[in-house]
Write a protein that holds these residues in place. Structure first.
Motif, mmCIF file in Angstrom:
data_model
loop_
_atom_site.group_PDB
_atom_site.id
_atom_site.type_symbol
_atom_site.label_atom_id
_atom_site.label_comp_id
_atom_site.label_asym_id
_atom_site.label_seq_id
_atom_site.Cartn_x
_atom_site.Cartn_y
_atom_site.Cartn_z
ATOM 1 N N PHE A 257 0.835 -1.206 0.000
ATOM 2 C CA PHE A 257 0.000 0.000 0.000
ATOM 3 C C PHE A 257 0.863 1.247 0.000
ATOM 4 C CE2 PHE A 257 -2.081 3.438 2.327
ATOM 5 C CZ PHE A 257 -3.204 3.622 1.524
ATOM 6 N N MET A 258 1.931 1.240 0.785
ATOM 7 C CA MET A 258 2.835 2.387 0.816
ATOM 8 C C MET A 258 3.501 2.583 -0.548
ATOM 9 S SD MET A 258 2.335 3.625 3.723
ATOM 10 C CE MET A 258 3.571 4.913 3.639
ATOM 11 N N PHE A 259 3.813 1.461 -1.214
ATOM 12 C CA PHE A 259 4.376 1.551 -2.566
ATOM 13 C C PHE A 259 3.371 2.227 -3.511
ATOM 14 C CE2 PHE A 259 4.347 -0.463 -6.795
ATOM 15 C CZ PHE A 259 5.555 -0.018 -7.284
ATOM 16 N N GLY A 260 2.113 1.802 -3.440
ATOM 17 C CA GLY A 260 1.074 2.396 -4.277
ATOM 18 C C GLY A 260 0.890 3.877 -3.973
ATOM 19 N N LEU A 261 0.934 4.222 -2.693
ATOM 20 C CA LEU A 261 0.799 5.624 -2.291
ATOM 21 C C LEU A 261 1.956 6.452 -2.835
ATOM 22 C CD1 LEU A 261 -0.620 7.817 -0.669
ATOM 23 C CD2 LEU A 261 0.635 7.047 1.349
ATOM 24 N N ALA A 262 3.172 5.894 -2.743
ATOM 25 C CA ALA A 262 4.347 6.608 -3.249
ATOM 26 C C ALA A 262 4.250 6.796 -4.764
ATOM 27 C CB ALA A 262 5.618 5.839 -2.891
ATOM 28 N N LEU A 263 3.765 5.780 -5.465
ATOM 29 C CA LEU A 263 3.620 5.883 -6.924
ATOM 30 C C LEU A 263 2.572 6.936 -7.289
ATOM 31 C CD1 LEU A 263 4.911 4.529 -9.341
ATOM 32 C CD2 LEU A 263 3.082 2.824 -9.320
ATOM 33 N N PHE A 265 1.773 9.502 -5.450
ATOM 34 C CA PHE A 265 2.362 10.807 -5.140
ATOM 35 C C PHE A 265 3.326 11.242 -6.234
ATOM 36 C CE2 PHE A 265 5.559 13.481 -2.965
ATOM 37 C CZ PHE A 265 4.718 14.503 -2.545
ATOM 38 N N LEU A 266 4.058 10.262 -6.803
ATOM 39 C CA LEU A 266 4.981 10.574 -7.896
ATOM 40 C C LEU A 266 4.208 11.097 -9.112
ATOM 41 C CD1 LEU A 266 7.850 10.492 -9.077
ATOM 42 C CD2 LEU A 266 7.406 8.118 -9.770
ATOM 43 N N ILE A 267 3.085 10.466 -9.425
ATOM 44 C CA ILE A 267 2.248 10.934 -10.543
ATOM 45 C C ILE A 267 1.742 12.345 -10.257
ATOM 46 C CG2 ILE A 267 0.104 10.492 -11.818
ATOM 47 C CD1 ILE A 267 0.535 7.511 -11.232
ATOM 48 N N TYR A 268 1.346 12.582 -9.016
ATOM 49 C CA TYR A 268 0.885 13.917 -8.611
ATOM 50 C C TYR A 268 1.967 14.964 -8.832
ATOM 51 C CZ TYR A 268 0.245 17.652 -5.161
ATOM 52 O OH TYR A 268 0.187 18.870 -4.542
ATOM 53 N N ARG A 269 3.209 14.636 -8.444
ATOM 54 C CA ARG A 269 4.302 15.586 -8.602
ATOM 55 C C ARG A 269 4.639 15.825 -10.071
ATOM 56 N NH1 ARG A 269 7.097 17.213 -4.036
ATOM 57 N NH2 ARG A 269 7.955 18.642 -5.570
ATOM 58 N N VAL A 270 4.589 14.760 -10.866
ATOM 59 C CA VAL A 270 4.885 14.894 -12.294
ATOM 60 C C VAL A 270 3.844 15.796 -12.965
ATOM 61 C CG1 VAL A 270 4.972 13.659 -14.496
ATOM 62 C CG2 VAL A 270 6.145 12.720 -12.491
ATOM 63 N N LEU A 271 2.563 15.558 -12.681
ATOM 64 C CA LEU A 271 1.508 16.379 -13.271
ATOM 65 C C LEU A 271 1.597 17.828 -12.791
ATOM 66 C CD1 LEU A 271 -1.513 13.899 -13.026
ATOM 67 C CD2 LEU A 271 -0.277 14.580 -15.085
ATOM 68 N N LYS A 272 1.941 17.995 -11.517
ATOM 69 C CA LYS A 272 2.083 19.350 -10.972
ATOM 70 C C LYS A 272 3.235 20.082 -11.652
ATOM 71 C CE LYS A 272 2.568 21.805 -6.570
ATOM 72 N NZ LYS A 272 2.780 21.649 -5.115
ATOM 73 N N ALA A 273 4.345 19.351 -11.894
ATOM 74 C CA ALA A 273 5.502 19.956 -12.552
ATOM 75 C C ALA A 273 5.166 20.336 -13.993
ATOM 76 C CB ALA A 273 6.675 18.979 -12.516
ATOM 77 N N ARG A 274 4.375 19.512 -14.681
ATOM 78 C CA ARG A 274 3.985 19.827 -16.069
ATOM 79 C C ARG A 274 3.109 21.076 -16.106
ATOM 80 N NH1 ARG A 274 4.455 16.218 -20.192
ATOM 81 N NH2 ARG A 274 2.573 17.038 -21.140
ATOM 82 N N ASP A 275 2.215 21.220 -15.109
ATOM 83 C CA ASP A 275 1.370 22.415 -15.056
ATOM 84 C C ASP A 275 2.217 23.661 -14.798
ATOM 85 O OD1 ASP A 275 -1.190 21.724 -15.696
ATOM 86 O OD2 ASP A 275 -1.705 21.066 -13.689
ATOM 87 N N ALA A 276 3.206 23.497 -13.892
ATOM 88 C CA ALA A 276 4.074 24.629 -13.575
ATOM 89 C C ALA A 276 4.913 25.027 -14.783
ATOM 90 C CB ALA A 276 4.977 24.282 -12.385
ATOM 91 N N GLY A 277 5.287 24.012 -15.607
ATOM 92 C CA GLY A 277 6.094 24.308 -16.796
ATOM 93 C C GLY A 277 5.272 24.949 -17.877
#
Length: 277
Positions: A257-263, A265-277
């Motif tokens: 479950f922690m692995f899934g949560l981390a994954l 969160f990684l998708i969240y950060r990637v999408l957030k970075a694309r919006d910021a770019g």
């Protein structure tokens, strides 16, 4: 402070108590379902999460004008009607859904549309506390169970470990492993989808990226569960089927479950970075 605001400060607590009294017959059984069925255990956190997001808006709430709403009153009356029919007919799922819908209708009718927009997420999030019916869970869980078994058997064979699959059973040379309904991944899908909705809410991104974030919770949960089943199968081959029981099994569930949560969160950060770019 206007007279309308002064009145609602006294009327709203009384109306909320009346709402709680009307829906009391479905509340204790719902809490028992949360505590007694692990697939619904995530619902215990839902009221607390909603309260947190409500508290977060406390300053904005003071600035929103209070006014009545006819559509809100309509929703409240319709929710109560469906609730009484569902409760009398023994349809717990709809009765529990109406618990949330009636609360939304009550607050909408008393506080107005502007306030409803402000409180839309904390109120709508409460629908996650309604347990999914067992019949529906079974319809979804069984195909997931078989898919997890089939893909895991392929991954285990890829590791040069001989395994034979029949239904939801994995047969090794020295032992066998049953991929039970609890290992279907439905629990991870529900809990990670709930977290995906939270990530989407706090994400400043566009609507379609929020949708991607929520929908990605499903394949992430399925991937995490397949890795858990495959890892358990590999360990069972070397150490026997005792690894599928007890502490190691419970720990692997938490770790995956922690692995899934981390994954997620990684998708969240990637999408957030694309919006910021």
């Amino acid at each position: 402070m206007t007279k309308g605001v002064q009145n609602i400060k006294w009327q709203l607590p009384v109306l909320l108590l009346a709402w709680a009294a009307v829906f009391w017959p479905v509340l204790p059984p719902m809490v028992e379902t949360w505590l007694g069925h692990s697939d619904n255990s995530h619902a215990l956190l839902v009221p607390l999460i909603s309260l947190y997001f409500l508290w977060e808006k406390r300053e904005a709430i003071r600035l929103v004008p209070v006014q009545g709403s006819i559509p809100g009153l309509t929703l409240l009356v319709a929710s109560l009607a469906i609730y009484f029919v569902s409760y009398a007919g023994g349809i717990a799922f709809f009765a529990r859904l109406m618990l949330v819908a009636a609360l939304i209708g009550l607050l909408w009718s008393c506080l107005g549309t502007a306030m409803l927009r402000l409180l839309a997420f904390p109120l709508g999030f409460l629908f996650f506390m309604v347990p999914i019916p067992d019949t529906l869970l079974g319809m979804v869980a069984f195909p997931l169970q078989l898919a997890a078994t089939r893909i895991s058997a392929g991954l285990i064979q890829f590791c040069s470990i001989p395994v034979y699959r029949e239904g939801n059973m994995l047969y090794f040379l020295q032992t066998q492993l049953e991929v039970a309904e609890a290992c279907s991944g439905i629990r991870s899908i529900m809990s990670l989808t709930m977290l995906g909705v939270i990530f989407a809410y706090i994400s400043p991104g566009s609507g379609w990226r929020k949708a991607v974030l929520i929908l990605s919770a499903i394949p992430v949960a399925m991937l995490a569960n397949i890795l858990r089943v495959s890892g358990t199968g590999v360990l069972a081959h070397f150490f026997g089927d005792r690894v599928a029981r007890g502490f190691l099994h419970e720990f692997s569930g938490l770790a995956v479950f922690m692995f899934g949560l981390a994954l997620l969160f990684l998708i969240y950060r990637v999408l957030k970075a694309r919006d910021a770019g």
